[in-house]
Motif scaffolding. Structure first.
Motif, PDB file in Angstrom:
ATOM      1  N   PHE A 260      71.710  58.140  56.398  1.00  0.00           N
ATOM      2  CA  PHE A 260      70.471  59.180  56.497  1.00  0.00           C
ATOM      3  C   PHE A 260      70.729  60.609  57.509  1.00  0.00           C
ATOM      4  CE2 PHE A 260      65.650  59.517  57.494  1.00  0.00           C
ATOM      5  CZ  PHE A 260      64.883  59.125  55.746  1.00  0.00           C
ATOM      6  N   GLY A 261      70.707  61.129  55.906  1.00  0.00           N
ATOM      7  CA  GLY A 261      71.683  62.176  57.172  1.00  0.00           C
ATOM      8  C   GLY A 261      69.603  63.910  56.901  1.00  0.00           C
ATOM      9  N   SER A 262      70.245  64.944  57.139  1.00  0.00           N
ATOM     10  CA  SER A 262      69.641  65.931  58.031  1.00  0.00           C
ATOM     11  C   SER A 262      68.342  66.054  56.765  1.00  0.00           C
ATOM     12  CB  SER A 262      70.028  66.747  58.555  1.00  0.00           C
ATOM     13  OG  SER A 262      71.121  67.531  57.177  1.00  0.00           O
ATOM     14  N   CYS A 263      68.926  66.123  55.505  1.00  0.00           N
ATOM     15  CA  CYS A 263      67.751  66.354  54.384  1.00  0.00           C
ATOM     16  C   CYS A 263      67.262  65.992  53.845  1.00  0.00           C
ATOM     17  CB  CYS A 263      69.038  66.336  53.200  1.00  0.00           C
ATOM     18  SG  CYS A 263      69.547  68.357  53.247  1.00  0.00           S
ATOM     19  N   PRO A 264      66.894  64.264  54.649  1.00  0.00           N
ATOM     20  CA  PRO A 264      65.458  63.644  54.325  1.00  0.00           C
ATOM     21  C   PRO A 264      64.769  63.419  55.291  1.00  0.00           C
ATOM     22  CG  PRO A 264      67.818  62.422  54.086  1.00  0.00           C
ATOM     23  CD  PRO A 264      68.079  63.389  53.830  1.00  0.00           C
ATOM     24  N   MET A 265      65.236  63.424  56.980  1.00  0.00           N
ATOM     25  CA  MET A 265      65.049  63.657  57.808  1.00  0.00           C
ATOM     26  C   MET A 265      63.997  64.882  58.253  1.00  0.00           C
ATOM     27  SD  MET A 265      68.393  62.305  60.588  1.00  0.00           S
ATOM     28  CE  MET A 265      66.671  62.142  62.044  1.00  0.00           C
ATOM     29  N   GLU A 266      64.242  65.632  57.212  1.00  0.00           N
ATOM     30  CA  GLU A 266      64.021  67.293  57.891  1.00  0.00           C
ATOM     31  C   GLU A 266      62.465  66.745  57.668  1.00  0.00           C
ATOM     32  OE1 GLU A 266      65.787  70.554  56.449  1.00  0.00           O
ATOM     33  OE2 GLU A 266      65.669  69.740  54.340  1.00  0.00           O
ATOM     34  N   LYS A 267      61.414  65.717  57.435  1.00  0.00           N
ATOM     35  CA  LYS A 267      60.557  65.624  56.237  1.00  0.00           C
ATOM     36  C   LYS A 267      59.931  65.257  57.873  1.00  0.00           C
ATOM     37  CE  LYS A 267      62.386  65.846  51.867  1.00  0.00           C
ATOM     38  NZ  LYS A 267      62.122  67.328  50.876  1.00  0.00           N
ATOM     39  N   PHE A 268      60.199  64.527  58.300  1.00  0.00           N
ATOM     40  CA  PHE A 268      59.630  63.784  58.994  1.00  0.00           C
ATOM     41  C   PHE A 268      59.376  64.359  61.074  1.00  0.00           C
ATOM     42  CE2 PHE A 268      61.872  60.901  56.622  1.00  0.00           C
ATOM     43  CZ  PHE A 268      60.328  60.230  56.353  1.00  0.00           C
TER      44      PHE A 268
END
Length: 281
Positions: A260-268
């Motif tokens: 679960f990398g930076s692209c999905p993490m940057e939503k939060f």
């Protein structure tokens, strides 16, 4: 210590929020967090020199990493050696461990920090070092991507019964939490130094895709280069109370877990409590 490969990611993820956001904890110290191509960077001082740009990498299980150029510039003393391995367990590489007397970030000073000397693969000279997940073990540690702030605070998280606070485990010093792909429960590594939502090949063969995976690029680990495929899942991905609707995912054979990398993490805004092994999104 495991050293993850760095690969190009896919950011085409559609996030559906199923509940209101949780209230933020009171901040004690914070600093601007620069987000470059989805990855978080902060400015730090090392032995009262700098500042230098460091990547925050929750997928690294050591306290810190520095480039050989920075270690030489600051004349950091060698205090040991480390054997780096791929998460696959196949690659091995010996490198120096240096000691940093003081490392300061967000108004907090860490002393006697051990740092591995290594090339920061894929960073293209964007930074001089890396902060790993364990260095923040004594704090509530928040990566607030929407507001581009990193916060270190006192206190503790508690489970809320509404799936906004999730348990995680941290073998090898990195956070791993459960998520669901359709009806399948899997473990995923939270990796702010990674890129997209990545699946190991053995898991991808068990899933259905809305579009056939195609060759997308290549990645590099300590021991080998590998092909990356990408495709759109025919299932939703659910993390706690959040749902990613039929996201595009990367597929490769380098690592055994979902990443679960930076692209999905940057939503939060993501807060980790390493003492109680809880994470809040």
């Amino acid at each position: 210590m495991s050293l993850p490969a760095r690969i190009n990611g896919i950011c085409a993820l559609v996030l559906v929020l199923t509940a209101a956001c949780a209230a933020a904890i009171p901040a004690t110290q914070s600093t601007r967090m620069e987000v470059i191509q989805g990855k978080p960077y902060v400015m730090v001082t090392v032995n009262e020199r700098g500042p230098f740009r460091f990547l925050i990498d929750t997928g690294t299980g050591g306290e810190a990493m520095v480039t050989s150029e920075l270690a030489d510039e600051l004349n950091l003393p060698v205090v040991g050696h480390a054997q780096l391995t791929d998460p696959s367990g196949q690659g091995h590489q010996r490198t120096n461990i240096v000691q940093i007397h003081t490392l300061s970030v967000a108004g907090v000073t860490f002393t006697a920090t051990k740092a591995i000397v290594h090339r920061l693969s894929g960073e293209d000279n964007a930074c001089q070092g890396l902060l790993g997940f364990p260095i923040f073990r004594d704090y509530l540690f928040t990566l607030d991507y929407p507001n581009q702030r990193m916060t270190l605070a006192a206190g503790a998280l508690t489970a809320d019964g509404e799936s906004s606070v999730l348990p995680f485990r941290m073998p090898d010093g990195v956070p791993i939490a459960p998520l669901r792909i359709g009806g399948l429960r899997v473990d995923a590594q939270f990796d702010s130094g990674g890129t997209g939502l990545s699946l190991p090949h053995h898991l991808a063969t068990r899933l259905k895709f809305a579009s056939d995976p195609v060759a997308f690029g290549s990645g590099e680990s300590l021991s080998t280069r590998f092909q990356i495929k990408a495709g759109k899942l025919n299932a939703n991905v659910r993390l706690g109370r959040y749902t990613f609707k039929q996201p595009f995912v990367e597929i490769h054979s380098a690592f055994p877990l979902v990443n679960f990398g930076s692209c999905p993490m940057e939503k939060f805004a993501i807060t980790f409590d390493q003492v109680h092994l809880l994470v809040r999104l």
